[in-house]
Design an enzyme around this catalytic site. Structure first.
Site, PDB file in Angstrom:
ATOM      1  N   ASP A 180     -19.466 -19.044 125.654  1.00  0.00           N
ATOM      2  CA  ASP A 180     -19.023 -20.046 126.196  1.00  0.00           C
ATOM      3  C   ASP A 180     -18.492 -19.861 127.805  1.00  0.00           C
ATOM      4  OD1 ASP A 180     -17.828 -22.709 126.775  1.00  0.00           O
ATOM      5  OD2 ASP A 180     -16.499 -22.854 125.495  1.00  0.00           O
ATOM      6  N   GLU A 190     -18.423 -29.375 118.276  1.00  0.00           N
ATOM      7  CA  GLU A 190     -17.179 -29.636 118.629  1.00  0.00           C
ATOM      8  C   GLU A 190     -16.602 -30.889 118.348  1.00  0.00           C
ATOM      9  OE1 GLU A 190     -16.572 -28.091 122.612  1.00  0.00           O
ATOM     10  OE2 GLU A 190     -15.941 -26.030 122.233  1.00  0.00           O
ATOM     11  N   GLU A 232     -13.772 -22.568 134.341  1.00  0.00           N
ATOM     12  CA  GLU A 232     -12.733 -22.791 133.256  1.00  0.00           C
ATOM     13  C   GLU A 232     -12.085 -21.585 132.910  1.00  0.00           C
ATOM     14  OE1 GLU A 232     -14.943 -24.532 129.981  1.00  0.00           O
ATOM     15  OE2 GLU A 232     -13.433 -24.101 128.611  1.00  0.00           O
TER      16      GLU A 232
HETATM   17  C1  GCU Z   1     -16.093 -25.748 126.229  1.00  0.00           C
HETATM   18  C2  GCU Z   1     -15.072 -26.247 126.952  1.00  0.00           C
HETATM   19  C3  GCU Z   1     -15.118 -27.766 126.323  1.00  0.00           C
HETATM   20  C4  GCU Z   1     -16.416 -28.417 126.433  1.00  0.00           C
HETATM   21  C5  GCU Z   1     -17.386 -27.341 125.615  1.00  0.00           C
HETATM   22  C6  GCU Z   1     -18.972 -27.957 126.040  1.00  0.00           C
HETATM   23  O1  GCU Z   1     -15.795 -25.101 125.114  1.00  0.00           O
HETATM   24  O2  GCU Z   1     -13.955 -25.724 126.728  1.00  0.00           O
HETATM   25  O3  GCU Z   1     -14.028 -28.484 127.016  1.00  0.00           O
HETATM   26  O4  GCU Z   1     -16.429 -29.642 125.727  1.00  0.00           O
HETATM   27  O5  GCU Z   1     -17.502 -26.065 126.410  1.00  0.00           O
HETATM   28  O6  GCU Z   1     -19.571 -27.356 126.536  1.00  0.00           O
HETATM   29  O7  GCU Z   1     -19.313 -29.098 125.363  1.00  0.00           O
END
Ligand code: GCU
Length: 681
Positions: A382, A307, A410
């Site tokens: 996730d 990400e 979440e």
């Molecule tokens: C999910 C979450 C993110 C977080 C990511 C992670 O995608 O929405 O906010 O950073 O998990 O676990 O790294």
């Protein structure tokens, strides 16, 4: 005799007055499960008072914490203070004994002839044993003839805070960060100690203070000094501090837009290539600097090449190269690296996202240094309401794995919905991977009983914030509590955890305890049925992970049409099933043997598929969409039944949450029902 009765009568009236008085002046939820209520049962009260008459301390590292806690607990529950006594006379004796089987944190509590002993092999065992003793009294258990031995099944039991230096919290739903970075290290919020007490009471012994989307600035000297101030407090409760590290920290400029947003690099180099000797030296120097300030620093948690976060692949290096470089820097100090396997961005690895983490990590099994552990989310997607176990569990035989669970809800209704997560976690721990034949459950892998490994660990993404009651929804405290209890021993009985939490948080009134338990238990299953039925996957809007977002998810995450719904991940589809070992592979592959809670994860199932209940998928699916509304209405009614046993302030707070849940659940339902009716024609 009459005088005695009169005296006792006054005591009861006084106690009742105190109880009511306490409620009337507000029970905010701040105390969490350390909500020490006066013991009203006179027989128990007398017995507890006899046992707690005087205490012999063992001269352990945690004596201050132990004494402070007993001071609060005995005063509030029994109305007495801590009195010290010699070994020979004390009614409670704490003792360090040479018993290797208790490890550094285990304990043995026993009582005979009106005297109680807490024995431990390591100092921390006395701290945990004390909390256990207090819990017994909170739960109204007899202290006569107890014989309890407890040893944690997992070594490192950590909370992960996704807290940013700005004070915001990623996926935090209970206010701002607990860490007041602008005040630290000079000003110490008393709340830090209460945080440590709460965690120690449930056996948590580590905390990662900052977001996995880490700012490099966290490793700046200025911030390390602040971290050291927190570590000084947490150490008194056997809690180690860890930090999330940004892989590009050695660079003078940020290497990714994400990092730039978060404050950029702290180093002086032009690269973060793990094979570059200067980079390696930079991390060694950084580790030395950290340990000079925090001698018992736990280590780094790293989100790399995920990400938008930087990582070794930016330099054509592997996850193993990156993790091992950090591991070498920490090794001389005894620190560990918790390297996350949450990677899915590289679409060239596989078109199906759920297959990517396994495919990226499996080839490196056995190539990680012995102070690296792979921190792995429970599911492949996730933190969704219902997911299969990620096949890295059972798939990697030569690399220790650290389960990562999410306490913050979440995708599970955040701090609005009452969703008790233990039933979901139970399924996770009980899942049999078959990696060493039948019985190779995730719990056993986590406990290090399946493969040989040097240490074990588990992480829970925290749901805390600076709201007065820490988690906004009073019932969300239960998930924090339960995580700690399961981290200590993943096989701890669900009913035991639930009842303990209710009694120590709300009331020991047995009718009320039953009602509250009844409220909690079905919530996860109902939430799944309403928001992500049968493991469907993403259904919420990408912006908030909360409101209905079917239109942005359909045809990307799953398919739906007049014939059926779900994702074909069988051997005829994306072949995700083949990442599982037999017999799971065949069980999941066949629509008739696939467990129903995962039906739509693995299959594009026809609407007329017959479920175990005899109903068609179509009718089960549409009925299920109503379940959260139904459980919510039922919970509203159940809650009104416990009104007299609950303090008015928290009673009303919960009503307010349930009402908000009712409104939001109805909205979600209406959108879901209309979307799927239209889509399924
Ligand atoms: C999910 C979450 C993110 C977080 C990511 C992670 O995608 O929405 O906010 O950073 O998990 O676990 O790294």
């Amino acid at each position: 005799m009459r005088n005695f009765l009169r005296f006792n009568g006054i005591a009861v009236v006084l106690t009742l007055f105190l109880c009511i008085g306490q409620s009337a002046y507000g029970d905010t939820g701040y105390e969490l499960w350390l909500n020490y209520k006066p013991v009203t049962d006179q027989k128990l009260l007398q017995s507890y008072m006899d046992y707690c008459k005087n205490i012999h301390f063992a001269d352990s590292r945690y004596d201050k914490a132990i004494r402070d806690e007993l001071d609060i607990a005995l005063d509030k529950m029994l109305g007495v203070s801590v009195v010290e006594a010699d070994k020979g006379e004390a009614s409670i004796r704490m003792k360090i004994v040479r018993q290797k089987k208790l490890g550094q944190e285990g304990y043995h509590i026993s009582s005979r002839d009106g005297r109680l002993t807490i024995e431990a092999n390591g100092d921390a065992g006395l701290l945990y044993g004390t909390y256990h003793l207090i819990r017994l009294m909170q739960c109204g258990e007899s202290l006569d003839d107890v014989d309890i031995t407890e040893v944690p099944k997992i070594d490192f039991r950590d909370l992960n805070h996704w807290d940013n230096l700005s004070g915001s919290i990623e996926r935090g739903y209970a206010g701002r960060s607990l860490w007041k970075w602008d005040e630290l290290p000079d000003k110490i919020d008393p709340r830090y100690r209460d945080y440590a007490r709460a965690n120690a009471s449930i056996g948590i012994n580590g905390t990662v203070l900052n977001n996995v989307n880490a700012s490099s600035k966290m490793l700046d000297r200025e911030y390390l000094e602040k971290v050291a101030a927190l570590a000084d407090i947490f150490r008194e409760y056997n809690i180690k501090v860890y930090l999330s590290a940004n892989f590009a920290a050695p660079m003078k400029m940020s290497s990714t837009p994400n990092d730039a947003k978060r404050g950029g690099g702290v180093g002086q180099l032009d690269t973060a290539d793990p094979m570059d000797p200067e980079v390696q030296q930079w991390w060694k120097d950084k580790a030395d600097e950290i340990y000079e300030l925090i001698p018992d620093f736990g280590g780094f948690l790293v989100k790399a090449n995920s990400e938008g976060m930087p990582g070794p692949q930016d330099y054509k290096r592997t996850h193993a190269d990156g993790a091992n470089m950090l591991a070498k820097a920490l090794k001389p100090h005894g620190g560990i690296v918790m390297w996350r396997t949450f990677v899915y961005n590289d679409t060239s690895v596989d078109p199906d996202r759920v297959k990517r983490a396994y495919k990226e990590f499996k080839p490196f099994d056995g190539q990680f240094d012995d102070n690296v552990i792979l921190q792995t989310k429970n599911g492949p997607l996730d933190f969704h309401p219902s997911e299969p176990v990620l096949p890295i569990f059972g798939g990697m035989e030569h690399t220790p794995l650290q389960p990562e669970l999410q306490i913050t809800q979440e995708y599970l209704g955040q701090s609005t919905y009452l969703v008790y997560l233990v039933p979901m976690w139970r399924k996770f721990f009980d899942f049999d991977t078959w990696c060493k034949g039948e019985g190779s459950t995730v719990a056993k892998i986590a406990e290090g009983k399946v493969f040989k490994q040097k240490f074990t660990a588990i992480a829970g993404v925290a749901n805390t914030g600076d709201d007065e009651n820490w988690t906004r929804h009073h019932f969300a405290q239960a998930n924090w509590y339960a995580f700690g209890r399961l981290a200590w021993d993943p096989m701890t009985d669900t009913e035991q955890i639930t009842r303990e939490w209710i009694k120590s948080t709300w009331t020991t009134d047995s009718a009320a305890v039953k009602v509250i338990e009844e409220m909690m238990m079905p919530t996860w299953e109902c939430f799944v049925a309403s928001q992500s039925p049968y493991g469907l996957g993403f259904t919420t809007r990408p912006q908030d992970h909360y409101t209905a977002g079917f239109k942005s998810r359909v045809n990307k995450e799953w398919k739906v049409n007049a014939t059926g719904i779900g994702s074909d991940r069988t051997t005829a589809g994306t072949d995700y099933v083949s990442q599982y070992l037999e017999p799971n592979r065949s069980i999941f592959n066949n629509i008739d043997s696939c467990p129903e809670y995962l039906l739509l994860t693995f299959h594009f199932a026809p609407w007329d598929h017959v479920m175990k209940s005899g109903a068609t998928l179509r009718s089960a699916f549409f009925d299920g969409l109503k379940k959260t509304m139904q459980v919510n209405a039922r919970n509203r009614e159940l809650w009104s039944r416990v009104k007299s046993a609950i303090d008015p302030e928290r009673y009303e707070d919960v009503i307010e949450r349930l009402d908000k849940e009712a409104r939001d659940a109805r909205k979600f339902y209406e959108e879901a029902d209309s979307f799927f009716r239209e889509a399924s024609k």
